[in-house]
Scaffold this active site. Structure first.
Site, PDB file in Angstrom:
ATOM      1  N   ASP A 222       0.865  -1.182   0.000  1.00 16.91           N
ATOM      2  CA  ASP A 222       0.000   0.000   0.000  1.00 16.91           C
ATOM      3  C   ASP A 222       0.899   1.228   0.000  1.00 16.91           C
ATOM      4  O   ASP A 222       2.044   1.167   0.475  1.00 16.91           O
ATOM      5  CB  ASP A 222      -0.908  -0.002   1.232  1.00 16.91           C
ATOM      6  CG  ASP A 222      -1.941  -1.108   1.204  1.00 16.91           C
ATOM      7  OD1 ASP A 222      -2.421  -1.438   0.106  1.00 16.91           O
ATOM      8  OD2 ASP A 222      -2.269  -1.635   2.277  1.00 16.91           O
TER       9      ASP A 222
ATOM     10  N   ASP B  93      -7.042  -0.996  -4.556  1.00 14.99           N
ATOM     11  CA  ASP B  93      -8.124  -0.637  -3.642  1.00 14.99           C
ATOM     12  C   ASP B  93      -9.097   0.329  -4.311  1.00 14.99           C
ATOM     13  O   ASP B  93     -10.314   0.213  -4.147  1.00 14.99           O
ATOM     14  CB  ASP B  93      -7.570  -0.025  -2.359  1.00 14.99           C
ATOM     15  CG  ASP B  93      -6.682  -0.978  -1.583  1.00 14.99           C
ATOM     16  OD1 ASP B  93      -6.905  -2.202  -1.670  1.00 14.99           O
ATOM     17  OD2 ASP B  93      -5.760  -0.498  -0.901  1.00 14.99           O
TER      18      ASP B  93
END
Length: 155
Positions: free
Chosen positions: A115, A135
Protein backbone atom coordinates in the site's frame (compact mmCIF):
# COMPACT_ATOMS: atom_id res chain seq x y z
CA UNK A 1 -16.88 -7.04 -26.93
CA UNK A 2 -16.60 -9.70 -24.19
CA UNK A 3 -12.87 -9.83 -24.72
CA UNK A 4 -12.58 -6.07 -24.13
CA UNK A 5 -13.83 -6.42 -20.55
CA UNK A 6 -11.50 -9.33 -19.83
CA UNK A 7 -8.57 -7.38 -21.32
CA UNK A 8 -9.47 -4.39 -19.15
CA UNK A 9 -9.44 -6.53 -16.00
CA UNK A 10 -6.09 -8.10 -16.94
CA UNK A 11 -4.61 -4.74 -17.92
CA UNK A 12 -5.60 -3.22 -14.57
CA UNK A 13 -4.15 -6.25 -12.81
CA UNK A 14 -0.82 -5.85 -14.64
CA UNK A 15 -0.69 -2.08 -14.22
CA UNK A 16 -1.24 -2.29 -10.49
CA UNK A 17 1.33 -5.07 -10.07
CA UNK A 18 3.90 -2.98 -11.95
CA UNK A 19 3.28 0.08 -9.78
CA UNK A 20 3.39 -1.93 -6.54
CA UNK A 21 6.59 -3.66 -7.70
CA UNK A 22 8.25 -0.31 -8.41
CA UNK A 23 7.22 1.15 -5.05
CA UNK A 24 8.15 -1.99 -3.11
CA UNK A 25 11.62 -2.17 -4.65
CA UNK A 26 12.48 1.53 -4.63
CA UNK A 27 13.99 2.82 -1.36
CA UNK A 28 12.88 6.36 -2.27
CA UNK A 29 9.38 5.35 -1.18
CA UNK A 30 10.54 4.42 2.33
CA UNK A 31 10.26 8.11 3.19
CA UNK A 32 6.89 9.86 3.16
CA UNK A 33 6.25 12.40 0.39
CA UNK A 34 3.49 14.95 0.64
CA UNK A 35 1.54 16.07 -2.41
CA UNK A 36 -1.21 18.64 -2.93
CA UNK A 37 -0.27 20.67 0.13
CA UNK A 38 -0.01 17.61 2.33
CA UNK A 39 -3.51 16.33 1.60
CA UNK A 40 -2.08 13.28 -0.20
CA UNK A 41 0.81 11.30 1.22
CA UNK A 42 2.86 8.64 -0.55
CA UNK A 43 4.89 6.12 1.44
CA UNK A 44 5.44 2.39 1.08
CA UNK A 45 3.64 0.19 3.60
CA UNK A 46 3.71 -3.58 3.58
CA UNK A 47 0.31 -4.73 4.77
CA UNK A 48 0.41 -8.23 6.26
CA UNK A 49 -3.31 -8.25 6.93
CA UNK A 50 -6.48 -6.86 5.38
CA UNK A 51 -7.71 -3.28 5.16
CA UNK A 52 -6.22 -1.26 7.98
CA UNK A 53 -3.94 -4.15 8.91
CA UNK A 54 -6.80 -6.16 10.38
CA UNK A 55 -6.23 -9.90 10.82
CA UNK A 56 -2.47 -9.46 10.56
CA UNK A 57 -0.80 -12.82 11.04
CA UNK A 58 -3.71 -14.74 9.53
CA UNK A 59 -2.64 -14.67 5.90
CA UNK A 60 -3.78 -18.23 5.02
CA UNK A 61 -7.32 -17.40 6.18
CA UNK A 62 -7.23 -14.05 4.36
CA UNK A 63 -6.08 -15.75 1.15
CA UNK A 64 -8.75 -18.42 1.43
CA UNK A 65 -11.55 -15.93 2.13
CA UNK A 66 -10.39 -13.55 -0.59
CA UNK A 67 -10.07 -16.41 -3.06
CA UNK A 68 -13.63 -17.57 -2.41
CA UNK A 69 -15.00 -14.04 -2.82
CA UNK A 70 -13.01 -13.51 -6.01
CA UNK A 71 -14.22 -16.82 -7.45
CA UNK A 72 -17.80 -15.73 -6.83
CA UNK A 73 -17.12 -12.35 -8.39
CA UNK A 74 -15.46 -13.88 -11.45
CA UNK A 75 -18.39 -16.28 -11.88
CA UNK A 76 -20.85 -13.37 -11.74
CA UNK A 77 -18.65 -11.42 -14.18
CA UNK A 78 -18.53 -14.38 -16.60
CA UNK A 79 -22.31 -14.80 -16.44
CA UNK A 80 -22.79 -11.08 -17.08
CA UNK A 81 -20.45 -11.19 -20.08
CA UNK A 82 -22.87 -13.60 -21.76
CA UNK A 83 -25.66 -10.99 -21.63
CA UNK A 84 -26.15 -8.03 -23.92
CA UNK A 85 -25.92 -4.56 -22.42
CA UNK A 86 -25.08 -4.08 -18.74
CA UNK A 87 -22.03 -2.04 -19.73
CA UNK A 88 -21.81 -0.19 -16.39
CA UNK A 89 -21.83 -3.46 -14.45
CA UNK A 90 -19.33 -5.06 -16.82
CA UNK A 91 -16.97 -2.13 -16.31
CA UNK A 92 -17.48 -2.47 -12.57
CA UNK A 93 -16.70 -6.18 -12.59
CA UNK A 94 -13.59 -5.56 -14.73
CA UNK A 95 -12.31 -3.02 -12.20
CA UNK A 96 -13.24 -5.17 -9.21
CA UNK A 97 -11.70 -8.30 -10.69
CA UNK A 98 -8.44 -6.65 -11.79
CA UNK A 99 -7.95 -5.00 -8.41
CA UNK A 100 -8.93 -8.00 -6.32
CA UNK A 101 -6.71 -10.37 -8.30
CA UNK A 102 -3.74 -8.03 -7.93
CA UNK A 103 -4.07 -7.89 -4.15
CA UNK A 104 -4.62 -11.65 -3.96
CA UNK A 105 -1.54 -12.24 -6.11
CA UNK A 106 0.56 -10.12 -3.73
CA UNK A 107 -0.76 -12.02 -0.72
CA UNK A 108 -0.01 -15.39 -2.31
CA UNK A 109 3.37 -14.45 -3.81
CA UNK A 110 4.82 -12.10 -1.17
CA UNK A 111 2.76 -12.66 1.96
CA UNK A 112 1.77 -8.99 2.04
CA UNK A 113 0.13 -6.28 -0.06
CA UNK A 114 2.01 -3.10 -0.93
CA UNK A 115 0.00 0.00 0.00
CA UNK A 116 1.29 3.50 -0.62
CA UNK A 117 -1.31 6.30 -0.73
CA UNK A 118 -2.99 7.96 2.23
CA UNK A 119 -5.02 11.13 2.67
CA UNK A 120 -5.11 13.86 5.29
CA UNK A 121 -8.77 14.41 6.14
CA UNK A 122 -10.74 16.03 8.95
CA UNK A 123 -11.58 12.48 10.09
CA UNK A 124 -8.68 11.23 12.21
CA UNK A 125 -9.55 7.53 11.77
CA UNK A 126 -9.30 7.83 7.96
CA UNK A 127 -5.87 9.48 8.11
CA UNK A 128 -4.26 6.19 9.13
CA UNK A 129 -5.63 4.15 6.22
CA UNK A 130 -3.19 3.46 3.38
CA UNK A 131 -4.35 2.35 -0.06
CA UNK A 132 -2.99 1.11 -3.37
CA UNK A 133 -4.38 1.45 -6.88
CA UNK A 134 -6.13 -1.93 -6.60
CA UNK A 135 -8.12 -0.64 -3.64
CA UNK A 136 -9.42 2.22 -5.78
CA UNK A 137 -10.25 -0.22 -8.60
CA UNK A 138 -12.17 -2.41 -6.14
CA UNK A 139 -14.10 0.51 -4.61
CA UNK A 140 -14.92 2.06 -7.98
CA UNK A 141 -15.87 -1.34 -9.42
CA UNK A 142 -18.22 -2.09 -6.53
CA UNK A 143 -19.83 1.33 -6.92
CA UNK A 144 -20.33 0.81 -10.68
CA UNK A 145 -21.85 -2.62 -10.07
CA UNK A 146 -24.32 -1.09 -7.61
CA UNK A 147 -25.14 1.78 -9.98
CA UNK A 148 -25.61 -0.68 -12.84
CA UNK A 149 -27.88 -2.83 -10.72
CA UNK A 150 -29.95 0.17 -9.64
CA UNK A 151 -30.22 1.35 -13.24
CA UNK A 152 -31.34 -2.13 -14.32
CA UNK A 153 -34.04 -2.41 -11.64
CA UNK A 154 -35.42 1.05 -12.47
CA UNK A 155 -36.01 0.15 -16.13
Amino acid sequence: MKLLWIQLALGLFQTDLAIKHEIDNNPDFDQERELLGGRVRVKKLRNYGMAGGRLEGHMPAIIKGSGILILGSVAAFAALLLKKGHEVQKAGFALLTGGALSNLYDRCKKGYVVDYVSFRTPFQRLNHLVFNLSDFFIMTGALLICIGQTKKTEE
